[in-house]
Structures are given as C-alpha cells and as structure tokens.
Design an enzyme around this catalytic site. Structure first.
Site, PDB file in Angstrom:
ATOM      1  N   ARG A  26       0.974  -1.151  -0.229  1.00 42.03           N
ATOM      2  CA  ARG A  26       0.124   0.040   0.249  1.00 42.03           C
ATOM      3  C   ARG A  26       1.277   0.938   0.088  1.00 42.03           C
ATOM      4  NH1 ARG A  26      -4.974  -2.248   0.844  1.00 42.03           N
ATOM      5  NH2 ARG A  26      -5.721   0.379   0.278  1.00 42.03           N
ATOM      6  N   ARG A  30      -2.229   6.703  -0.239  1.00 43.13           N
ATOM      7  CA  ARG A  30      -2.344   6.665   2.393  1.00 43.13           C
ATOM      8  C   ARG A  30      -1.886   7.794   1.840  1.00 43.13           C
ATOM      9  NH1 ARG A  30      -3.581   1.200   4.233  1.00 43.13           N
ATOM     10  NH2 ARG A  30      -5.547   0.835   4.003  1.00 43.13           N
ATOM     11  N   ARG A  39      -5.076  12.848  -5.582  1.00 43.21           N
ATOM     12  CA  ARG A  39      -6.351  12.291  -5.238  1.00 43.21           C
ATOM     13  C   ARG A  39      -7.182  13.084  -5.974  1.00 43.21           C
ATOM     14  NH1 ARG A  39     -10.620  10.637  -3.674  1.00 43.21           N
ATOM     15  NH2 ARG A  39     -11.297   9.231  -2.232  1.00 43.21           N
ATOM     16  N   ASP A  76      -7.076  -1.535  -7.682  1.00 42.77           N
ATOM     17  CA  ASP A  76      -7.191  -2.024  -6.582  1.00 42.77           C
ATOM     18  C   ASP A  76      -8.141  -3.349  -6.667  1.00 42.77           C
ATOM     19  OD1 ASP A  76      -8.381  -0.531  -3.819  1.00 42.77           O
ATOM     20  OD2 ASP A  76      -9.265  -2.236  -3.945  1.00 42.77           O
ATOM     21  N   TYR A 152     -15.592  -9.809  -0.424  1.00 37.87           N
ATOM     22  CA  TYR A 152     -15.899  -8.810  -1.254  1.00 37.87           C
ATOM     23  C   TYR A 152     -17.674  -9.196  -1.667  1.00 37.87           C
ATOM     24  CZ  TYR A 152     -12.632  -5.808   1.325  1.00 37.87           C
ATOM     25  OH  TYR A 152     -12.211  -5.543   2.482  1.00 37.87           O
TER      26      TYR A 152
HETATM   27  O1  CP3 Z   1      -0.403  -1.230  -3.308  1.00 34.59           O
HETATM   28  C1  CP3 Z   1      -0.479  -0.424  -3.040  1.00 34.59           C
HETATM   29  O2  CP3 Z   1      -0.127   1.069  -3.099  1.00 34.59           O
HETATM   30  C2  CP3 Z   1      -1.287  -0.159  -4.964  1.00 34.59           C
HETATM   31  C3  CP3 Z   1      -2.580   0.035  -4.653  1.00 34.59           C
HETATM   32  C4  CP3 Z   1      -3.843  -0.435  -3.742  1.00 34.59           C
HETATM   33  C5  CP3 Z   1      -4.617  -0.075  -3.118  1.00 34.59           C
HETATM   34  N1  CP3 Z   1      -5.666  -0.815  -2.380  1.00 34.59           N
HETATM   35  C6  CP3 Z   1      -5.060   1.459  -3.489  1.00 34.59           C
HETATM   36  C7  CP3 Z   1      -6.024   1.767  -2.714  1.00 34.59           C
HETATM   37  C8  CP3 Z   1      -3.387  -2.370  -3.287  1.00 34.59           C
HETATM   38  C9  CP3 Z   1      -2.569  -2.800  -3.036  1.00 34.59           C
HETATM   39  C10 CP3 Z   1      -4.537  -2.060  -2.746  1.00 34.59           C
HETATM   40  C11 CP3 Z   1      -5.137  -3.358  -2.187  1.00 34.59           C
HETATM   41  C12 CP3 Z   1      -6.692  -3.611  -2.124  1.00 34.59           C
HETATM   42  N2  CP3 Z   1      -7.894  -3.039  -1.975  1.00 34.59           N
HETATM   43  C13 CP3 Z   1      -6.705  -5.009  -0.697  1.00 34.59           C
HETATM   44  C14 CP3 Z   1      -5.506  -5.797  -0.147  1.00 34.59           C
HETATM   45  C15 CP3 Z   1      -4.326  -5.591  -0.032  1.00 34.59           C
HETATM   46  C16 CP3 Z   1      -4.899  -4.949   1.733  1.00 34.59           C
HETATM   47  O3  CP3 Z   1      -4.664  -3.929   2.791  1.00 34.59           O
HETATM   48  O4  CP3 Z   1      -5.183  -5.819   2.645  1.00 34.59           O
HETATM   49  C17 CP3 Z   1      -8.021  -4.106  -0.239  1.00 34.59           C
HETATM   50  C18 CP3 Z   1      -8.873  -5.599   0.790  1.00 34.59           C
HETATM   51  C19 CP3 Z   1      -8.635  -3.864  -0.836  1.00 34.59           C
HETATM   52  C20 CP3 Z   1      -9.744  -3.367  -0.575  1.00 34.59           C
HETATM   53  C21 CP3 Z   1     -10.129  -1.616  -0.113  1.00 34.59           C
HETATM   54  N3  CP3 Z   1      -9.778  -0.688  -0.998  1.00 34.59           N
HETATM   55  C22 CP3 Z   1     -10.731  -1.216   0.726  1.00 34.59           C
HETATM   56  C23 CP3 Z   1     -11.147  -2.525   2.141  1.00 34.59           C
HETATM   57  C24 CP3 Z   1     -10.972   0.313   1.025  1.00 34.59           C
HETATM   58  C25 CP3 Z   1     -10.820   1.160   1.700  1.00 34.59           C
HETATM   59  C26 CP3 Z   1     -10.466   1.274   3.234  1.00 34.59           C
HETATM   60  C27 CP3 Z   1      -8.683   1.625   2.755  1.00 34.59           C
HETATM   61  O5  CP3 Z   1      -7.271   0.508   2.690  1.00 34.59           O
HETATM   62  O6  CP3 Z   1      -8.440   2.865   2.553  1.00 34.59           O
HETATM   63  C28 CP3 Z   1      -9.655   0.563  -0.554  1.00 34.59           C
HETATM   64  C29 CP3 Z   1      -9.744   1.577  -0.310  1.00 34.59           C
HETATM   65  C30 CP3 Z   1      -8.344   2.286  -1.657  1.00 34.59           C
HETATM   66  N4  CP3 Z   1      -7.599   1.139  -1.987  1.00 34.59           N
HETATM   67  C31 CP3 Z   1      -7.305   3.181  -0.903  1.00 34.59           C
HETATM   68  C32 CP3 Z   1      -6.091   3.025  -1.866  1.00 34.59           C
HETATM   69  C33 CP3 Z   1      -5.031   4.230  -1.985  1.00 34.59           C
HETATM   70  C34 CP3 Z   1      -7.887   4.744  -0.603  1.00 34.59           C
HETATM   71  C35 CP3 Z   1      -9.261   5.237  -1.234  1.00 34.59           C
HETATM   72  C36 CP3 Z   1      -8.403   6.797  -1.452  1.00 34.59           C
HETATM   73  O7  CP3 Z   1      -7.601   7.243  -1.569  1.00 34.59           O
HETATM   74  O8  CP3 Z   1      -9.517   7.496  -1.416  1.00 34.59           O
END
Ligand code: CP3
Length: 342
Positions: A26, A30, A39, A76, A152
């Site tokens: 991640r 973030r 963003r 994602d 999901y």
């Molecule tokens: O690793 C990286 O930096 C690449 C990008 C990436 C994102 N999501 C961007 C994202 C990756 C590899 C993921 C994987 C992901 N997404 C997982 C598996 C990894 C883990 O942490 O276990 C899961 C379960 C998700 C589903 C998901 N996406 C959720 C539950 C959420 C909301 C909560 C959160 O994690 O912030 C997201 C949103 C998300 N995906 C964000 C980012 C940068 C945040 C959204 C934002 O910027 O508003």
C-alpha cells in the site's frame, strides 16, 4: 527489460543479492501528501484508478520520494468484481460498497468471467508506468486472491467477520465453488494481461485468509491460489495471505516464488514450514512506524536479523496505515538498505 535496480527480481528468484530489497504494501497512495494532491485533482478514487496518467503518477511517487526498490501499480483488488459485472463504489471515509451482491446460483447470471480488455485502464496504466520508470525499478502487478474477492462480492462491503461470506461456504459450497472458479479464471487472464503490459512480478493479496479454519482455507482458498500460481509461469508470484499461518507449509509446495508474512508470524518458524528455496517477504508491524525514526531503525535491524537464514524481500506485515509519519517510513527504508549491506 534491463533494470538499473533489479534487486527485488533477483531476491524473488532466490539469488544472493548485495543487499535486501525493500518496498511497502500500500505504498502507492495513502501516506504521501503528493498522493492526496493528485487524488483531489482526480475528484474520487475510481476516477484516479481509471485514469492511466494519474495512476502512473501516484505509482511512481514512492520510488521518487521514498526510494523503494519496486513500484506497485496504483489500482485496487476490487477492479475484478467490477469487470465481472458486480460493480463497487468507494464511499468516502467508509470504504467499498457493492450495490448488488452475489449470494446464490441465480445471482451468477448477473456476472461473467472478466475479459482483460474490460480492464484496459489498468494495463494502459501499467504500460505507461513502465515507460516512465524507464528501467529504474521493476513494477509489481497484483490481484486479490479469489477468496478475498468472493468475500467482498457476497458480503457487499467491508466487515469485521465476513459472516455472510463464511455462511455461504458452509451452507452452499457448490455455489461458492462456482463463484470462486469464475473469479479464478478472471484473475488468471487479468494477471497475464498485466504481465504482457510490463509487470515484472505479481502478488496475490488474500487479506481475509485469517477468518477461515485450516480445512476451509485449503478447500475454498488454497486450491484456487495454487491454480493461479500454476498458470502464471512468466514472472515470479508472491502469495500474501494475512492470518493464514496454518497454510504456510502448503504454500511451500505451491509453484510460487515468494511467501509474504504478516507481523504475527515468526520468520524463523515460517522458514521451517515454507522450506529453504522460497523467498520470504515482510514483516514489520505497520504500527511500529508510529514510533520515532530511531526506534523504527532499531526494530528494522531486529527484523532483518530474523530473516537472515534465506532469501528475503523486506516489507511491512500488512499495508502501511494512512496516517503514518513519512519520516519513520523513510527511516524504515534507509535502515533496510544500510544494515543489510553491512
Ligand atoms: O499497494 C499499493 O499501494 C497499490 C494500490 C492498492 C490499493 N488497494 C489502493 C487503494 C492495493 C494493492 C490495494 C489492495 C486492496 N484493496 C486490498 C488488499 C490489501 C490489503 O490491505 O489487505 C483490499 C482488501 C482492498 C479493498 C479496499 N480498497 C478497501 C477495503 C479500501 C478502503 C479502505 C482503505 O484501505 O483505504 C480501499 C480503498 C483504497 N485502495 C485506497 C487506496 C489508496 C484508499 C482510497 C482513497 O485514497 O480514498
């Protein structure tokens, strides 16, 4: 492709390297103020994911700003259900929500096995990122493991227990296997398209692995992960299954190269279960990064010592938390680089 820094690829292949490579799950998005600017420019998460120019920009930010040894494509895991016809919305401050869930054989008529052309925005973003990286570091592609995607699609949102998803495994295993099979086929084609576009290695995220019993895990997650590993012969594959300490011995026999560890898992113990020839990845507690840079440095040294017995890619034990101080993140990365060289 010739990389100026290919440490992570050599470590993934199990070769000896002059120092331990490091990246963070991640890392794209973030934590960086520079990410939040892009963003805001995009307006919302899905637009950012679906706009290759912007996705490439935030993918490369951690390479420029943090000095990590690999980029991971900004996307994602939920783009797979989206392409299959089970669309998600990313609700601000709440996370993903699926207006329509898939919970029965009848619901399967609403979805299809995704064709990679439906995810061209991701493969375009990968091709553009690889071009802009210009060989500085390799790009990691990724997908969710089938069980986590199933969780999901059935639950329809995040959950602490995913009890609806788990209920379906017990109550309707035949439906569960059909949906898991469709996700697996979609994922194999998608990962192959990511590799064709330039991803140099790929990781499977099984974020909710830890909610299953060992027997359920083998039946509903492990078999599909194994199928994906067997199908992806082009580049090294990493399995990261959070909480699935009970599956480590199985992973040792899968056709993957790297096994990611969460912070609950002792590296020496994992090494015995996974075996000598695979690479291990991990596993500093992301919460450790809330401590001062001095404490982070000391903890990182300790972590590196624990992995000393075999090939290692340094990482956190799960994704970096959004409010982590950037100085501590930098201390982590610098500590891996200087200590593992010495
Ligand atoms: O690793 C990286 O930096 C690449 C990008 C990436 C994102 N999501 C961007 C994202 C990756 C590899 C993921 C994987 C992901 N997404 C997982 C598996 C990894 C883990 O942490 O276990 C899961 C379960 C998700 C589903 C998901 N996406 C959720 C539950 C959420 C909301 C909560 C959160 O994690 O912030 C997201 C949103 C998300 N995906 C964000 C980012 C940068 C945040 C959204 C934002 O910027 O508003």
């Amino acid at each position: 492709m010739n990389y100026r820094n290919d440490l992570i690829l050599r470590a993934a292949r199990g070769e000896k390297t002059e120092r331990t490579p490091v990246w963070m799950m991640r890392q794209a998005g973030r934590i960086l103020p520079e990410y939040r600017e892009v963003r805001a420019q995009a307006g919302d998460f899905k637009t950012l994911v679906e706009t290759p120019e912007l996705a490439a920009e935030v993918t490369i930010q951690p390479v420029d700003i943090l000095g990590v040894d690999a980029a991971i494509i900004f996307s994602d895991i939920l783009v797979i259900p989206d392409a299959m016809g089970c669309t998600y919305e990313m609700v601000e401050a709440r996370g993903p929500v699926f207006p329509q869930t898939i919970r029965s054989e009848a619901d399967l008529k609403q979805i299809h096995i995704a064709d990679p052309t439906e995810l061209q925005y991701v493969t375009d973003a990968i091709a553009l990122t690889v071009k802009q990286l210009d060989g500085r570091v390799p790009l990691i592609g990724f997908a969710g493991a089938p069980f986590t995607i199933f969780a999901y699609m059935t639950e329809g949102k995040g959950s602490k227990t995913f009890s609806i998803a788990k209920k379906l495994l017990y109550a309707d295993p035949s439906f569960a296997h059909k949906l898991l099979g469709m996700i697996t086929q979609s994922t194999i084609a998608y990962l192959k398209a990511q590799i064709a576009a330039g991803a140099a290695m790929v990781q499977l995220f099984d974020s909710w692995a830890g909610i299953l019993s060992p027997a359920q895990y083998r039946e509903f997650s492990g078999v599909y992960i194994r199928e994906i590993c067997a199908a992806i012969t082009e580049v090294p594959v990493t399995i990261f299954a959070k909480g699935a300490w009970f599956a480590l011995e199985d992973f040792g026999g899968y056709p993957c190269r790297t096994v990611g560890l969460d912070w609950n898992t002792d590296p020496a113990w994992a090494r015995q279960l996974v075996g000598k020839d695979k690479t291990l990845q991990g596993n500093l507690d992301p919460c450790q990064l809330y401590a001062s840079p001095e404490l982070v440095t000391a903890a990182t040294h300790q972590m590196l010592d624990q992995f000393a017995g075999g090939p290692h890619i340094a990482n956190l034990g799960h994704g970096v938390y959004p409010d982590t101080p950037v100085d501590s993140v930098k201390a982590f990365i610098e500590a891996v680089k200087s200590y593992s060289k010495a």
